[in-house]
Structures are given as C-alpha cells and as structure tokens.
Write a protein that holds these residues in place. Sequence first.
Motif, PDB file in Angstrom:
ATOM      1  N   GLY C  34      -0.051  -6.537  -7.425  1.00  0.00           N
ATOM      2  CA  GLY C  34      -0.774  -6.525  -6.163  1.00  0.00           C
ATOM      3  C   GLY C  34      -0.583  -7.807  -5.367  1.00  0.00           C
ATOM      4  N   THR C  38       1.166  -8.219  -1.802  1.00  0.00           N
ATOM      5  CA  THR C  38       0.455  -8.840  -0.684  1.00  0.00           C
ATOM      6  C   THR C  38       1.319  -9.932  -0.066  1.00  0.00           C
ATOM      7  OG1 THR C  38      -1.588  -8.438  -1.886  1.00  0.00           O
ATOM      8  CG2 THR C  38      -1.714  -9.924  -0.007  1.00  0.00           C
ATOM      9  N   THR C 113      -7.718  -8.305   1.880  1.00  0.00           N
ATOM     10  CA  THR C 113      -7.863  -6.885   1.572  1.00  0.00           C
ATOM     11  C   THR C 113      -8.796  -6.716   0.387  1.00  0.00           C
ATOM     12  OG1 THR C 113      -6.072  -6.880  -0.025  1.00  0.00           O
ATOM     13  CG2 THR C 113      -5.483  -6.427   2.249  1.00  0.00           C
ATOM     14  N   GLU C 115     -10.139  -3.617  -2.794  1.00  0.00           N
ATOM     15  CA  GLU C 115     -10.085  -2.281  -3.368  1.00  0.00           C
ATOM     16  C   GLU C 115     -11.328  -2.115  -4.222  1.00  0.00           C
ATOM     17  OE1 GLU C 115      -5.720  -0.849  -4.513  1.00  0.00           O
ATOM     18  OE2 GLU C 115      -6.148  -2.860  -5.171  1.00  0.00           O
ATOM     19  N   LEU C 277      -1.194  -2.012   5.818  1.00  0.00           N
ATOM     20  CA  LEU C 277      -2.421  -1.704   5.085  1.00  0.00           C
ATOM     21  C   LEU C 277      -2.565  -0.198   4.924  1.00  0.00           C
ATOM     22  CD1 LEU C 277      -5.154  -4.088   6.582  1.00  0.00           C
ATOM     23  CD2 LEU C 277      -3.855  -4.335   4.482  1.00  0.00           C
ATOM     24  N   LYS C 280      -0.044   1.320   2.438  1.00  0.00           N
ATOM     25  CA  LYS C 280      -0.304   0.933   1.066  1.00  0.00           C
ATOM     26  C   LYS C 280      -1.682   1.342   0.589  1.00  0.00           C
ATOM     27  CE  LYS C 280       2.954  -2.854   1.043  1.00  0.00           C
ATOM     28  NZ  LYS C 280       3.974  -2.239   0.207  1.00  0.00           N
ATOM     29  N   TRP C 282      -4.576  -0.031   1.409  1.00  0.00           N
ATOM     30  CA  TRP C 282      -5.472  -1.165   1.191  1.00  0.00           C
ATOM     31  C   TRP C 282      -6.565  -1.159   2.262  1.00  0.00           C
ATOM     32  CZ3 TRP C 282      -1.001  -5.293   0.854  1.00  0.00           C
ATOM     33  CH2 TRP C 282      -0.332  -5.121  -0.371  1.00  0.00           C
TER      34      TRP C 282
END
Lengths: 162, 505, 314
Positions: C34, C38, C113, C115, C277, C280, C282
Amino acid sequence: MSPDRNKTEQRRPDWAALAVAVVLAAIAAVIFIDVSRLKGTGGYSQVGPATVPDWIGFALIGLAIWTVIEAFRGDFPTRDKQEIGPVVWIVAGLVAQMLLLRVAGFSIATGILFGLTAAGFGKRKLWITIPLGIVVCLFIWLIFAGLLQLALPAGPLERLFW
Amino acid sequence: MSTFEFLLQGLASAAQPINLLYALIGVTLGTAVGVLPGIGPALTVALLLPVTYRLDPTGSLIMFAGIYYGGMYGGSTTSILLNTPGESASIVTALEGNKMARAGRGGPALATSAIGSFVAGLIATLALAFIAPYIVKLALVFGPREYFALMVLAFVTVSSAFGDSTLRGLTSLFIGLAFSVVGIDQLTGQNRLSFGIPDLLDGIEVTTMAVAMFAIGETLFIAAQGNKGPETVEAVKGSVWMSAQDWARSWKAWLRGTAIGFPIGAMPAGGAEIGTFLSYATEKRLSKHPEEFGNGAIEGVAGPEAANNASAAGTLVPLLTLGLPTSATAAIMLAGFQQYGLQPGPLLFVTNPQLVWGLIASLLIANLMLLVLNLPLVGLWVKLLTIPKPWLYAGILLFATLGTIGANPSVFELGMLLTFGFLGYVMRVLGYPIAPVVVGLILGPLAEQQLRRALAISQGDVTTLVQSPIAAVLLILAALAFIIPLILRIRGRGEVLSQMAASED
Amino acid sequence: MKHFFLASILAGALALPAAAADYTIMAPAAPGGGWDQTARTMQTALQQEKIAGNVQVVNVPGAGGTIGIAQFASQQKGNPNALLVGGYVMVGAILTNKSPVTLKDVTPIARLTGEYEAIVVPASSDIKTIGDLVAKLKENPGAVSWGGGSAGGTDHILVGLLAKAAGVDPTKINYIAFSGGGEALAAILGSQVTAGVSSYGEFESQIKAGTLRLLAVSSDKKIEGADAPTLKESGFDVVVQNWRMVAAAPGLSDEQKKAVAADIEKLAQSKTWQEALKTKGWTDTYLAGSAFDEQLAKDISATDLVLKDIGLVK
C-alpha cells in the motif's frame, strides 16, 4: 588432495577446522543468549519465537563437536595457499565505495571500486583505471537513474548532467 | 468453445506489428533491468510500469507482459555466465550453469535456459488459460500444515547441493538457518538477533546474501589464487549451440520442471525458489549422469529454469482467478491491472474476458519475443567470458553493487554485502559449499512460520501435522527421499558413486 | 540598477526551486504494498500536474516501516525535497519494535487516504453474524483463530480492541499473522482459520462473489455497498481506520514546511490524484495542519494502550 598426504598428517589437528568449530559454538552461544528473553511467549502454538532458534543452536553445537573430531582425524581437504594482496585491494575498494557513496555519489564511489578491483587483478595503473571506472559508471548512472528511474545516489558529478 | 475464440482474438490483436514492437521494447527493458543482480522481477516491474501508462490498454498490457517475462529471464544470464544470481529464483541455475560456462559450454547452458523458459512459459500460460480454476482449488487446500510438509520435503532436497562432505554441507545449511532467524518474528512481532540495529529488523535480504556470497565471494577467491588459476576461460568449447545430446537431456527436464514449478507457483505461499530446489533435486535423482552434477550437468540448468518460469505463470493463477496477489510481483501487477480498469477477483473471467484473454495472449507473445531476442544473443553473451580478468571482475563488482544500491540505497546494505562476501570467500577457501547457506536462509523462516501457524491453529496439538492426507503424503515422500540414499550408501553403491564424483576433481 | 539586477537574479534563483521542486519519496515498504503504491501514485500525480519537476521513489522495506523511518530521519535532516510515506501500521510497528526513531523525529504533513477494516468468515462457515463469532470467542478464545496481517498491525489491533470491547481477555486471542494480504486471504478462503481480518477493499470482490461472508466493518458509519453493520452498531465500541500519510524530513524551517504542505495540498486536490483514488478504491481522508497533529497524537496513545493489552508491548 592425495590420500597419502592425509595419512601422514592424520593425528595433527587442523587448526582452521578447529577455528570453524569455535565460530559455530560462538554463533550458538549468541543465539541462546539473545532468545533467552523471549521464553514463554509462544501463545497457543507452544512453539514460541525462541524454540526454533534454540533447535538451530543445538544443531550448531553438534556440528561444532563433529568438526573437532574431523579436525583431529584430518578429514578436511588441503587448502591452496591464498594471496592476501589482491583480497586487500578488493576489500579496500568495497569499503571505499561504501563510505563515499553518500558523499561523492554513485559514479565516483563505484568508479573507485572498479579501479581498485582491477588493481587486485594486476592492473595497478590507478590513474587510468579509476577515471575509466568513473566514466563507465556515469554512463550507467545516466541509463539506469536517468532513463529507467532507478534510485541511485547522485553526487556532484551526476548533478552536472541532470 | 468460447475460451478458444477469446484467446485467438487476443492473439490476433497482440500480433499486430505495432504491438509486437511494444512487446520487443518491453522484453528489452525488462531484461536490461532484471539482469542486475539483486533486482528481481518485482522491482523491475514497479520501476517500468509507468512507462506503459502512456500507451493504449492493449499496447500497455503487452509491454507489461514483456517487462515481466524479461525481468524473470534477466537473472538467469548473469547466474550462468558470472555465477551471480540476479534473484533468488535463479540461485540453483548458478550451481550447474556456471560450471558449464567455465567448461566452455556457456552457449548450451544459455540456450537450454532460454528454450526451457520458453517451453515452460508456453505450457504454463496455456495451463493458466484452461485449467486455472481447478489448480486454484488445489492451491487453497494448502494450509499451514501442508506448507510445512512441503518445506520439509524441500529441506531434504537441499542435500543434493551439499557437495562431497555431509558435515560441511550441513554446517553451511545451519549457518544459513542461523542467519534466517535474524529480525522480527513474523508471528509475535518480537525482535530476534537484531541487537538493536534497525536495519536488521527485517532480517537479512536473500538477494543481498546471494549476490554477496556468489559474486563477491567468488571474485575474492579468484583474486586470491593470484596467477595460479587458469588465465582466461575458453568461452566456447565445441559448439556454441546445443548438441543433439544436449537436446535429448534437456527436453524431459524442461517438462518436469514445468510440472513442478507451475503448481507450486500457483500456491499462495509456494514461492518460485521452492520449485527450483525441488526440480534440481529431481533431476539429480533421475539423471543417468549423476556424476556430472556439481560439474556442469545440463539437466541441472534446464529443469530449474523451466520451473522458475512456470511458477511465474503459476503466480497468475490465484491472481486472476481469486484476485490474490501472492508475491511482490503479483501485487505490483494488481496495481497495474487497476490502471487498465481490471479489478482482479473471482469474477474477473466473467466480467472482463477480453482483457484477461488479451493479457494471456500478450504473455504468449512476450514469451516468444524473449526467445527471439535472446537466442541470437547467446553467441554475444558468452563472449563476455573472454574479457580479461581485471575488467571482467571489476565489471561484476560494479553491477553487483549497482543492483544492491538500486534495490535499497543504504550504506548498511553495502556493509552486509562486504561482510557476506568475505564470509563467502572464507567458506570457499575452507571447502564449504555456498548454496546451502542461501537455501537455509530462504527455507528457514518459511518452515518455522508454517509450523507455528499450524500448531497455533490446532492449539498445540502436534498430531495435526499428519492429519491431513496431503501433508502426510508429502512427509512420507520426504522420509523416503532421506532414507533411500542412506540405504543405498550402506549397501555400498553410494560409496562407488561418491568415489566417482571425487575422482572428477 | 545594479542592485536591482542582482536582486532579481537572487529572487529568480530562490523562486526557481519553489516553482517546481524535485522530490524523492521514500516508501518504507517493498514494491507492491500500500505504501509503495501510494508513493508511486504520488509520483505520477506530482509530475503530471507539474507540481514537482523530477520525482523519484525509493523503497526501504521492512519492519512495518521502522527501518525506513530510521533511515529517513538520519539521512534527510533539513532536506526540503525528501518525503516519506507512512501510516497507521507504522504507529503500531514503532511501538512493538521499540523503534528509537518515532513519528516525532520526522515532520508529519498530511493524512492522505484511509481504508476501513472488515471481519469475514468463509461462506461455508456456520457463523452467520458478528454476534455468533463473539459468542464463540467468549466460550473458548483459543478455538477462534483469526487470520490477518503482521503481528501488531492494524488487523491485530482490531481483534484486540474487539476482544476487549466484548469482555474477553485480549492476551487470550489466537491471532495467526500471515505475511502479505494474499496469503492471509488464501488461508481464509481455504477455511484454514475461523475468521479473517483485513481492509474492506481487500475482501470486496470475494464478498460480492459470495465466497466470503462479511460480518462487520470497522468504520464509523456504514460503508456504501457493504451489506453488514459496523462494529459500533453491533454493540462494540470499536472504530479503526487504516490511514496513510505523508511526512517531510526533520529540521525544516517553517517556510520550508509550508512549501511542502502547499505542494501536498495541491496534490490532494488535483484531478490526477482524485482519479487515481477512484481507480484504486481509496477513500480521500485528507487532513493537514494542527487537526492532523491532534488526530495523530490520539491514535498513538490509543494504539499504545491496545498493544499493551494484547501483550505485544510491555
């Protein structure tokens, strides 16, 4: 390694092999000491973070004993005489590269490694080999760092081009 | 049969001249970066992925496939010619391949590696296309205990790389195992043997160790022989191409390597190296010329190289069928796919058939392109060996350190390179084999973690290890592989074999 | 006139780097993870939006980012062109590894970001709701094996928090750490473990395909499209967000810090970034300035507490 020579040397301990045994035992000791603080953290598996290192440590002790026995029986192959000079040249080159990489950048540091390695193999004209190495390295730097975006440290020389 | 139609459609679009050009560029770039020791396919793909973004989806997919296969293949060339494995999956290749190159048989070694990679890539990609859903079911049956049994089997096979002394082979292996416990313990997060040095927390990088032990150790060893060693290597003895006998000995090894590598690559925790170890051991057991192993047996190059490439295609099985990225390379590919609007997952074959088949077709094309690019170059590559020693070894060290610096530009990593290089030198002087150290470093953590996971799940019940049929079968195989050579040796036949091997020196 | 001339050269020389600074972004993880993604997405966006000139990504993998941050803090001191990507996992890793270098030794710029976590079971499991799972956990904590990422990481922390909220001794949880998301997911799909924990995005396609059953998510409010309650709604007061951030080097002047923060803000608002974003999956959780500093301090102390409860930090 002719079998005759092994016979004549049979009862003499092989000092290098004994040194290996000592090193193996020392590695085992370091493992035992370091993982002793991790005992009892195994959770549900019973086999904790210290268990496998302990097994490896015991095996190393066993191998050390075996090595000692073989050293006295003279079971190790005979060794060729080593020339120390070339080894020193090359190790010096690697050390120089390591120390200079941050300061002088990839090309100069690696160029020096190139020159000193060549010196180790008999090309002792450093005033030719080192500049040659630096030019080769700069060319490589331009390809890999410049075009292909590989992160190679830049020094004063590289900044002239990028 | 719609599967077939999709594939043909994909092939047709991939075979357009402009796309072939992209494939060629991709393969060339991938090989160029992948050839650096220490830089494996994962970093190669990560570095070069942005290059593909500028093209249309078909073109970028093809170039991407080229980069992937190019990066995979690049490592083998340096393994064979310079005894410097580019990544962990080509360590075994160096064992026999470099011996062949030294004996003037670098041409056949490179050729069998290139053709073997092609054959394996072709079969494995087709297998990916047609039997992926079945393979993946098998792969999911593998839990920690089955992996542990597989690792035990892999450990037994290491003995085939021990050389002529069991004591020294075992010592090398356990030195590797001792290094393998350095760093944070995966399961509890505790530090082991890192002595407060942050750079050691993640353990010892396998590629750093391999590059140091092989490339630097070897350079120091050759240098220390002074002028006693052979002046220059004779690059070509006999033909630069494979002879009829080479073909006869290679093709079965290619097929066996593919059969071993593909399923292991498809397993989420299999790893490409394991397949190469098992393939090498298999070839050594089955060979009609076991005495040549350790001195340049062509099967020992053909099998592991095929296994290596087959497992690269195998990695795509869980990725495409389940969306599981099971290796660093696969994780980067996942990122790449997202760029093309693909969402890998169980429904991918249904929702995005065109792109999936386009990718598979691209892999086939890239595979072919790799062969087209590399076979003509074999003659040129072996010429590398005729470079005078000072320049050759200065160049080897240049590229070995370049790879390490590119992968992780830290002074500490270079220090490790030097330390392990020196260790590799001392071990060579004392007659200890090098490969078992690296093998121990790779297998040690895998075996330990899977064992502890299995036992944690069963809450400490050891019998869990043999309760699954697959694990039990694998353990029985391992036991047989261990016991049979012992019996043979006791009955005196092994004695004869090792005598023969010794007299080759 | 002469002065003016000199001054304008000086101004030009000073303005030039500010107009398009070069950046080197360190991703303290292996390629593919990740943080690496990024960093590489930032690289693309910074270059395409002309916010920066030349941008390089350097990977320094290992130990939940603690190796990277240690290297970053010591080597980049005072360098306004160096950036470090990090996140919540780093907070836990710094504590478990007793890392001498912490987030205090770098200059956190912004959260980018985030998750949320999800708890799942294989579709064949007899566990239907989060309540069933917790009941099992209470009955015999050892019999419930949890598959997730590295020890002390976000997944582990969530299980610890859940156990605590359910009144189960957090040191008794049977957490099985796997390396990498793919390996954990395979073990969950193969029913090797009782339940799985990871970010929702990692499970999403499996849940939609019906191979995994989603029990609960760790967000504050329900996740759009996810057919499961939050842990909060199920009666467990647990919210965990796995966020990612960007930091600058230590020892920057206020002006340098402002310049970097301005570039990052431009990045976060740029079209390229926003599109990335979306592709992906995110969530944009951009947060900067003192609000971010406060949030960070809160997260660090909460994490310290739960890691002590699990027994990873003593």
